[in-house]
Design a protein around this motif. Structure first.
Motif, PDB file in Angstrom:
ATOM      1  N   ALA A  32       0.836  -1.203   0.000  1.00  0.00           N
ATOM      2  CA  ALA A  32       0.000   0.000   0.000  1.00  0.00           C
ATOM      3  C   ALA A  32       0.871   1.255   0.000  1.00  0.00           C
ATOM      4  CB  ALA A  32      -0.939   0.005   1.197  1.00  0.00           C
ATOM      5  N   ALA A  33       1.992   1.210   0.709  1.00  0.00           N
ATOM      6  CA  ALA A  33       2.899   2.360   0.724  1.00  0.00           C
ATOM      7  C   ALA A  33       3.436   2.627  -0.686  1.00  0.00           C
ATOM      8  CB  ALA A  33       4.039   2.128   1.706  1.00  0.00           C
ATOM      9  N   GLN A  34       3.780   1.580  -1.396  1.00  0.00           N
ATOM     10  CA  GLN A  34       4.259   1.745  -2.777  1.00  0.00           C
ATOM     11  C   GLN A  34       3.172   2.383  -3.639  1.00  0.00           C
ATOM     12  OE1 GLN A  34       5.323  -2.272  -3.774  1.00  0.00           O
ATOM     13  NE2 GLN A  34       7.396  -2.059  -2.979  1.00  0.00           N
ATOM     14  N   ARG A  35       1.961   1.923  -3.453  1.00  0.00           N
ATOM     15  CA  ARG A  35       0.841   2.477  -4.220  1.00  0.00           C
ATOM     16  C   ARG A  35       0.598   3.939  -3.830  1.00  0.00           C
ATOM     17  NH1 ARG A  35      -5.286   0.886  -4.246  1.00  0.00           N
ATOM     18  NH2 ARG A  35      -5.861   1.794  -6.231  1.00  0.00           N
ATOM     19  N   ALA A  36       0.696   4.240  -2.544  1.00  0.00           N
ATOM     20  CA  ALA A  36       0.492   5.613  -2.076  1.00  0.00           C
ATOM     21  C   ALA A  36       1.571   6.545  -2.641  1.00  0.00           C
ATOM     22  CB  ALA A  36       0.484   5.663  -0.549  1.00  0.00           C
ATOM     23  N   LEU A  39       0.561   7.307  -6.098  1.00  0.00           N
ATOM     24  CA  LEU A  39      -0.560   8.256  -6.080  1.00  0.00           C
ATOM     25  C   LEU A  39      -0.080   9.667  -5.740  1.00  0.00           C
ATOM     26  CD1 LEU A  39      -3.247   6.072  -4.279  1.00  0.00           C
ATOM     27  CD2 LEU A  39      -3.304   6.833  -6.673  1.00  0.00           C
ATOM     28  N   ARG A  40       0.833   9.749  -4.778  1.00  0.00           N
ATOM     29  CA  ARG A  40       1.395  11.055  -4.404  1.00  0.00           C
ATOM     30  C   ARG A  40       2.104  11.696  -5.597  1.00  0.00           C
ATOM     31  NH1 ARG A  40       6.434  11.007  -0.726  1.00  0.00           N
ATOM     32  NH2 ARG A  40       7.205  10.373  -2.744  1.00  0.00           N
ATOM     33  N   GLU A  46      -4.368  13.298  -0.565  1.00  0.00           N
ATOM     34  CA  GLU A  46      -4.642  12.376   0.547  1.00  0.00           C
ATOM     35  C   GLU A  46      -3.469  11.414   0.737  1.00  0.00           C
ATOM     36  OE1 GLU A  46      -8.291   9.730   2.253  1.00  0.00           O
ATOM     37  OE2 GLU A  46      -7.970   9.685   0.092  1.00  0.00           O
ATOM     38  N   ALA A  47      -2.929  10.909  -0.346  1.00  0.00           N
ATOM     39  CA  ALA A  47      -1.775  10.010  -0.258  1.00  0.00           C
ATOM     40  C   ALA A  47      -0.593  10.745   0.364  1.00  0.00           C
ATOM     41  CB  ALA A  47      -1.407   9.472  -1.637  1.00  0.00           C
ATOM     42  N   SER A  48      -0.385  11.989   0.011  1.00  0.00           N
ATOM     43  CA  SER A  48       0.701  12.782   0.589  1.00  0.00           C
ATOM     44  C   SER A  48       0.533  12.935   2.093  1.00  0.00           C
ATOM     45  CB  SER A  48       0.757  14.173  -0.052  1.00  0.00           C
ATOM     46  OG  SER A  48       1.094  14.073  -1.400  1.00  0.00           O
ATOM     47  N   ARG A  49      -0.704  13.231   2.521  1.00  0.00           N
ATOM     48  CA  ARG A  49      -0.970  13.390   3.960  1.00  0.00           C
ATOM     49  C   ARG A  49      -0.752  12.078   4.709  1.00  0.00           C
ATOM     50  NH1 ARG A  49      -5.255  16.451   1.958  1.00  0.00           N
ATOM     51  NH2 ARG A  49      -6.719  14.761   2.315  1.00  0.00           N
ATOM     52  N   MET A  50      -1.176  10.983   4.121  1.00  0.00           N
ATOM     53  CA  MET A  50      -1.037   9.688   4.787  1.00  0.00           C
ATOM     54  C   MET A  50       0.427   9.261   4.885  1.00  0.00           C
ATOM     55  SD  MET A  50      -3.923   8.757   5.904  1.00  0.00           S
ATOM     56  CE  MET A  50      -4.502  10.431   6.048  1.00  0.00           C
ATOM     57  N   LEU A  51       1.196   9.525   3.830  1.00  0.00           N
ATOM     58  CA  LEU A  51       2.611   9.160   3.859  1.00  0.00           C
ATOM     59  C   LEU A  51       3.395  10.011   4.852  1.00  0.00           C
ATOM     60  CD1 LEU A  51       3.208   8.531   0.077  1.00  0.00           C
ATOM     61  CD2 LEU A  51       3.312   6.821   1.913  1.00  0.00           C
ATOM     62  N   ALA A  52       2.880  11.179   5.190  1.00  0.00           N
ATOM     63  CA  ALA A  52       3.544  12.040   6.168  1.00  0.00           C
ATOM     64  C   ALA A  52       3.329  11.540   7.597  1.00  0.00           C
ATOM     65  CB  ALA A  52       3.030  13.477   6.039  1.00  0.00           C
ATOM     66  N   LEU A  53       2.340  10.676   7.800  1.00  0.00           N
ATOM     67  CA  LEU A  53       2.077  10.137   9.130  1.00  0.00           C
ATOM     68  C   LEU A  53       3.128   9.095   9.503  1.00  0.00           C
ATOM     69  CD1 LEU A  53      -1.778   9.564   8.914  1.00  0.00           C
ATOM     70  CD2 LEU A  53      -0.595  11.409  10.125  1.00  0.00           C
ATOM     71  N   ASP A  54       3.317   8.913  10.792  1.00  0.00           N
ATOM     72  CA  ASP A  54       4.216   7.886  11.300  1.00  0.00           C
ATOM     73  C   ASP A  54       3.706   6.510  10.868  1.00  0.00           C
ATOM     74  OD1 ASP A  54       4.948   5.922  13.751  1.00  0.00           O
ATOM     75  OD2 ASP A  54       6.453   7.515  13.531  1.00  0.00           O
TER      76      ASP A  54
END
Length: 78
Positions: A32-36, A39-40, A46-54
């Motif tokens: 999922a991280a690779q996919r995010a 997407l980023r 949204e993908a950018s915000r999620m990848l910024a989370l711990d």
């Protein structure tokens, strides 16, 4: 899709199906991280915000689970 093919697809996407829904494995989280990231790169905020989370943040895990469920569902429909 046969039950065996469905199980293979679940494993490929790092998901396990339970009575309560889908559970994401570490492998699924990584996919999922690779996919995010992809997407980023396409401008998905949204993908950018999620990848910024711990990586331990439950919200990031839930986002990842949703990405993998979406990918699994798309594969099942094909």
């Amino acid at each position: 899709m046969s039950p065996e093919e469905r199980q293979e697809a679940l494993e490929e996407h790092g998901l396990t199906e339970t009575q309560d829904g889908f559970v994401l494995s570490l492998r699924g989280f990584q996919k999922a991280a690779q996919r995010a990231w992809a997407l980023r790169d396409e401008g998905d905020e949204e993908a950018s915000r999620m990848l910024a989370l711990d990586p331990d943040d439950p919200l990031r895990w839930e986002y990842s689970r949703c990405l993998q469920i979406e990918a699994f569902s798309s594969e099942v429909r094909r």
